[in-house]
Design a protein around this motif. Sequence first.
Motif, short mmCIF file in Angstrom:
data_model
loop_
_atom_site.label_atom_id
_atom_site.label_comp_id
_atom_site.label_asym_id
_atom_site.label_seq_id
_atom_site.Cartn_x
_atom_site.Cartn_y
_atom_site.Cartn_z
N VAL A 11 0.87 -1.18 0.00
CA VAL A 11 0.00 0.00 0.00
C VAL A 11 0.90 1.22 0.00
O VAL A 11 1.92 1.25 0.70
N TYR A 12 0.53 2.24 -0.79
CA TYR A 12 1.35 3.44 -0.93
C TYR A 12 0.44 4.60 -1.34
O TYR A 12 -0.68 4.39 -1.83
N PRO A 13 0.89 5.83 -1.16
CA PRO A 13 0.04 6.98 -1.50
C PRO A 13 -0.23 7.06 -3.01
O PRO A 13 0.69 6.89 -3.81
N VAL A 14 -1.46 7.35 -3.36
CA VAL A 14 -1.84 7.49 -4.76
C VAL A 14 -2.81 8.66 -4.92
O VAL A 14 -3.31 9.21 -3.94
N ALA A 15 -3.05 9.02 -6.15
CA ALA A 15 -4.03 10.07 -6.48
C ALA A 15 -4.51 9.81 -7.90
O ALA A 15 -3.93 9.00 -8.63
N VAL A 16 -5.56 10.51 -8.29
CA VAL A 16 -6.07 10.33 -9.65
C VAL A 16 -5.06 10.88 -10.66
O VAL A 16 -4.33 11.84 -10.38
N ASN A 17 -5.00 10.24 -11.82
CA ASN A 17 -4.14 10.72 -12.91
C ASN A 17 -4.84 10.43 -14.23
O ASN A 17 -6.04 10.16 -14.27
N ASP A 18 -4.10 10.47 -15.34
CA ASP A 18 -4.71 10.24 -16.65
C ASP A 18 -5.26 8.83 -16.78
O ASP A 18 -6.18 8.58 -17.56
N LYS A 62 -10.95 8.01 -10.78
CA LYS A 62 -11.62 8.18 -9.49
C LYS A 62 -11.34 6.99 -8.59
O LYS A 62 -10.98 5.90 -9.04
N HIS A 63 -11.50 7.21 -7.30
CA HIS A 63 -11.27 6.20 -6.26
C HIS A 63 -9.97 5.43 -6.46
O HIS A 63 -9.97 4.20 -6.59
N PRO A 64 -8.83 6.13 -6.49
CA PRO A 64 -7.56 5.43 -6.73
C PRO A 64 -7.15 4.57 -5.55
O PRO A 64 -7.32 4.95 -4.38
N THR A 65 -6.64 3.38 -5.84
CA THR A 65 -6.08 2.50 -4.81
C THR A 65 -4.75 1.95 -5.34
O THR A 65 -4.46 2.02 -6.54
N SER A 66 -3.97 1.39 -4.45
CA SER A 66 -2.63 0.92 -4.80
C SER A 66 -2.64 -0.14 -5.91
O SER A 66 -1.76 -0.16 -6.77
N GLY A 120 -6.29 6.54 1.38
CA GLY A 120 -7.63 6.92 1.81
C GLY A 120 -8.48 5.75 2.25
O GLY A 120 -8.03 4.60 2.37
N VAL A 121 -9.76 6.03 2.47
CA VAL A 121 -10.66 5.02 3.02
C VAL A 121 -10.93 3.90 2.01
O VAL A 121 -11.15 2.75 2.41
N ASP A 122 -10.88 4.21 0.70
CA ASP A 122 -11.03 3.14 -0.30
C ASP A 122 -9.91 2.12 -0.16
O ASP A 122 -10.11 0.91 -0.30
N GLU A 123 -8.72 2.62 0.11
CA GLU A 123 -7.56 1.74 0.32
C GLU A 123 -7.75 0.91 1.58
O GLU A 123 -7.44 -0.29 1.61
N ALA A 124 -8.24 1.55 2.64
CA ALA A 124 -8.45 0.83 3.90
C ALA A 124 -9.44 -0.32 3.71
O ALA A 124 -9.24 -1.42 4.27
#
Length: 384
Positions: free
Chosen positions: A81-88, A92-96, A132-136
Amino acid sequence: MLFSEILGLTHLKSYLTTSADRNRIPHAQLFAGPNGSGTLPMAIAYAQYILCHNQNGENTAGEASCNIKFDHLAHPDLHFVYPVAVNDKVKKHPTSDQFAEEWRSFVKENPYGSIFDWYLSVGIEKKQGQIGVDEALEIVKKLSLKSYEGGHKVMLIWMADKMNIAASNKLLKLIEEPPEKTIFILITENEEQIIQTIRSRCQVLHFPPLGEQVIKEALQKNEETPVNEATKIAHRANGDYNKALRLLHQDGGDDQFEEWFIQWVRTAFRAKGNKAAVRDLISWSESIAGTGRETQKKFLNYCLDFFRQALLLNYGAKDLVFLEPTNPGFKLENFAPFIHGGNILDISKELQDAAYHIERNGNAKIILTDLSIKLTRLLHKKSS
């Protein structure tokens, strides 16, 4: 990744292997250390040692097929698990799991890489990644299943300080009472930014910066760097192997930071009673505010190091000074007398406060303008 491939940290390797050999493995551990100290590769080596039943950090002593899976970072009982964010790619709802391919490439290319290097590799350098919570929810789902190979399961959370409050609260009970044979390894550079309720449930291992000799030998062995150059780079790296590699390949971005910093302090010196220079400071703030927040935070940390190095030089601790400005018109020894006991604490506090407010989505232009005006006053403050 084997313990024999990890740079230095002999005492930590010994502790981890001994605890595993004695089957006294804590269910939740926190690896806390500065960037480039080897927290991530050590965590992977530790997981490999446990899951593959290795001995002394060698492949031949463990299960060959298991070690091969680790070579590809594809063992079914090792979860990242690692930090992520939306990209191209992910809207939405990005997870590892959605960045697994990029993650494997990133770790293989430079396991000592920084979080900013990771953001660059997935195109989110102008955003702030998070867990985030989606990852959790994904973590809870994965750990509710039995291990694929009948042994331990390892959940490795890199940059655990990027967990938001919702995710932290969601995982709190699971970290306190995980399923049988489940191991959490949290990794952080900022231990204090992890909520206390999670920290209190983890056994903490503190990683020191790497020694100059360790970095020097690694550069000579892995990068075939001449001894004189390796010695110089190891000193400038300040215990950070990732920084040493950037210095070696001259792709660290510090030249840009140095240019911004020199322009900033020169303008701040001129700004006292000079309206034109104040306008220049505002213009400078607007320019830096146009970059991404991660770049801004990284630059402020660079400034903090620059001021500290100037302080050390001012008070005669030359052996501890590793910074060497490349701009021929700027001499650290000329700048150092302006940084002293009368202003260094205030300068450090203002820089740290600015980084804190930027991380929390404050208006970067206002924050940097305020910081610049305060710096003008502090640079002209007399030594007590």
